[in-house]
Design a protein around this motif. Structure first.
Motif, PDB file in Angstrom:
ATOM      1  N   LEU A  67       0.703  -1.233   0.067  1.00  0.00           N
ATOM      2  CA  LEU A  67       0.013   0.102  -0.026  1.00  0.00           C
ATOM      3  C   LEU A  67       0.868   1.288  -0.158  1.00  0.00           C
ATOM      4  N   GLY A  68       1.912   1.439   0.826  1.00  0.00           N
ATOM      5  CA  GLY A  68       2.787   2.446   0.923  1.00  0.00           C
ATOM      6  C   GLY A  68       3.476   2.892  -0.424  1.00  0.00           C
ATOM      7  N   ASP A  69       4.060   1.705  -1.220  1.00  0.00           N
ATOM      8  CA  ASP A  69       4.569   1.753  -2.353  1.00  0.00           C
ATOM      9  C   ASP A  69       3.573   2.260  -3.446  1.00  0.00           C
ATOM     10  N   HIS A  70       2.117   1.698  -3.275  1.00  0.00           N
ATOM     11  CA  HIS A  70       1.084   2.037  -4.411  1.00  0.00           C
ATOM     12  C   HIS A  70       0.865   3.511  -4.226  1.00  0.00           C
ATOM     13  N   LEU A  71       0.978   4.093  -2.996  1.00  0.00           N
ATOM     14  CA  LEU A  71       0.658   5.760  -2.515  1.00  0.00           C
ATOM     15  C   LEU A  71       1.847   6.443  -3.129  1.00  0.00           C
ATOM     16  N   ARG A  72       3.100   5.951  -3.055  1.00  0.00           N
ATOM     17  CA  ARG A  72       4.293   6.809  -3.083  1.00  0.00           C
ATOM     18  C   ARG A  72       4.386   6.664  -4.657  1.00  0.00           C
ATOM     19  N   HIS A  73       4.219   5.676  -5.487  1.00  0.00           N
ATOM     20  CA  HIS A  73       4.261   5.577  -6.922  1.00  0.00           C
ATOM     21  C   HIS A  73       3.028   6.107  -7.719  1.00  0.00           C
ATOM     22  N   CYS A  74       2.139   5.038  -7.664  1.00  0.00           N
ATOM     23  CA  CYS A  74       0.882   4.937  -8.502  1.00  0.00           C
ATOM     24  C   CYS A  74       0.166   6.300  -8.324  1.00  0.00           C
ATOM     25  N   VAL A  75      -0.104   6.331  -7.013  1.00  0.00           N
ATOM     26  CA  VAL A  75      -1.082   7.592  -6.553  1.00  0.00           C
ATOM     27  C   VAL A  75      -0.550   9.074  -7.049  1.00  0.00           C
ATOM     28  N   ALA A  76       0.686   8.950  -6.427  1.00  0.00           N
ATOM     29  CA  ALA A  76       1.477  10.262  -6.557  1.00  0.00           C
ATOM     30  C   ALA A  76       1.482  10.578  -8.226  1.00  0.00           C
ATOM     31  N   GLU A  77       1.924   9.698  -9.037  1.00  0.00           N
ATOM     32  CA  GLU A  77       2.093  10.067 -10.459  1.00  0.00           C
ATOM     33  C   GLU A  77       0.650  10.458 -10.810  1.00  0.00           C
ATOM     34  N   ALA A  78      -0.458   9.805 -10.364  1.00  0.00           N
ATOM     35  CA  ALA A  78      -1.805   9.872 -10.913  1.00  0.00           C
ATOM     36  C   ALA A  78      -2.012  11.310 -10.538  1.00  0.00           C
ATOM     37  N   SER A  79      -1.881  11.802  -9.208  1.00  0.00           N
ATOM     38  CA  SER A  79      -2.247  13.020  -8.574  1.00  0.00           C
ATOM     39  C   SER A  79      -1.484  14.170  -9.451  1.00  0.00           C
ATOM     40  N   ALA A  80      -0.296  13.848  -9.908  1.00  0.00           N
ATOM     41  CA  ALA A  80       0.486  14.884 -10.736  1.00  0.00           C
ATOM     42  C   ALA A  80      -0.206  15.023 -12.270  1.00  0.00           C
ATOM     43  N   GLU A  81      -1.034  14.052 -12.619  1.00  0.00           N
ATOM     44  CA  GLU A  81      -1.676  14.042 -13.930  1.00  0.00           C
ATOM     45  C   GLU A  81      -2.898  14.756 -13.750  1.00  0.00           C
ATOM     46  N   GLY A  82      -3.439  14.617 -12.391  1.00  0.00           N
ATOM     47  CA  GLY A  82      -4.961  15.277 -12.129  1.00  0.00           C
ATOM     48  C   GLY A  82      -6.084  14.441 -12.943  1.00  0.00           C
ATOM     49  N   GLY A  83      -7.254  15.024 -12.594  1.00  0.00           N
ATOM     50  CA  GLY A  83      -8.425  14.606 -13.590  1.00  0.00           C
ATOM     51  C   GLY A  83      -8.933  13.102 -13.098  1.00  0.00           C
ATOM     52  N   GLN A  84      -9.372  12.868 -14.047  1.00  0.00           N
ATOM     53  CA  GLN A  84     -10.046  11.218 -13.689  1.00  0.00           C
ATOM     54  C   GLN A  84      -9.291  10.323 -13.309  1.00  0.00           C
ATOM     55  N   VAL A  85      -7.993  10.051 -13.867  1.00  0.00           N
ATOM     56  CA  VAL A  85      -6.964   9.267 -13.379  1.00  0.00           C
ATOM     57  C   VAL A  85      -6.625   9.477 -12.128  1.00  0.00           C
ATOM     58  N   ALA A  86      -6.511  10.733 -11.393  1.00  0.00           N
ATOM     59  CA  ALA A  86      -6.196  10.825 -10.169  1.00  0.00           C
ATOM     60  C   ALA A  86      -7.411  10.436  -9.406  1.00  0.00           C
ATOM     61  N   ALA A  87      -8.356  10.702  -9.633  1.00  0.00           N
ATOM     62  CA  ALA A  87      -9.604  10.230  -8.910  1.00  0.00           C
ATOM     63  C   ALA A  87      -9.731   8.705  -8.769  1.00  0.00           C
ATOM     64  N   GLU A  88      -9.435   8.024  -9.877  1.00  0.00           N
ATOM     65  CA  GLU A  88      -9.529   6.524  -9.848  1.00  0.00           C
ATOM     66  C   GLU A  88      -8.360   5.853  -9.043  1.00  0.00           C
ATOM     67  N   LYS A  89      -7.165   6.522  -9.118  1.00  0.00           N
ATOM     68  CA  LYS A  89      -6.305   5.942  -8.227  1.00  0.00           C
ATOM     69  C   LYS A  89      -6.544   6.213  -6.667  1.00  0.00           C
ATOM     70  N   ILE A  90      -6.962   7.316  -6.415  1.00  0.00           N
ATOM     71  CA  ILE A  90      -7.361   7.647  -4.865  1.00  0.00           C
ATOM     72  C   ILE A  90      -8.504   6.713  -4.567  1.00  0.00           C
ATOM     73  N   ARG A  91      -9.476   6.657  -5.413  1.00  0.00           N
ATOM     74  CA  ARG A  91     -10.652   5.572  -5.034  1.00  0.00           C
ATOM     75  C   ARG A  91     -10.199   4.070  -4.760  1.00  0.00           C
ATOM     76  N   GLU A  92      -9.202   3.811  -5.710  1.00  0.00           N
ATOM     77  CA  GLU A  92      -8.573   2.443  -5.630  1.00  0.00           C
ATOM     78  C   GLU A  92      -7.798   2.356  -4.195  1.00  0.00           C
TER      79      GLU A  92
END
Length: 103
Positions: A67-92
């Motif tokens: 989970l920590g790795d997912h937050l640091r990598h996948c969620v952080a990268e998606a948050s930088a992109e913003g929009g629907q991608v970020a919302a989906e990663k945060i929901r996951e």
């Protein structure tokens, strides 16, 4: 998971931690085999429960690491992109946390 250099290859957030995760999982696998052996050998219930608790804690440690790795990598990268991608990663991530808390 994110794309590496635009070449269509994917890298999971835990990629740099993979050896440690595999080692932990092998240890847990051994613990579970040991628990099964204890049941076969009719060991005392409390002793078996103690080993089940240890294996459960070890799996929780693996889950929190992932989970920590997912937050640091996948969620952080998606948050930088913003929009629907970020919302989906945060929901996951939120759903994964909810599953961990319920278990």
């Amino acid at each position: 998971m994110h794309t590496l250099g635009g070449y269509g290859m994917y890298v999971n957030g835990y990629d740099s931690n993979k050896d440690d995760l595999q080692q932990r999982l092998r240890r847990i696998e051994g613990q579970v085999r040991g628990i099964s052996r204890m049941v076969d050998e009719d060991k005392y219930c409390i002793d078996i429960l103690t080993q089940v608790s240890a294996a459960t804690k070890a799996l929780e440690t693996v889950a929190l690491s992932l989970l920590g790795d997912h937050l640091r990598h996948c969620v952080a990268e998606a948050s930088a992109e913003g929009g629907q991608v970020a919302a989906e990663k945060i929901r996951e991530a939120n759903d994964a946390i909810a599953r961990l808390v319920r278990s």
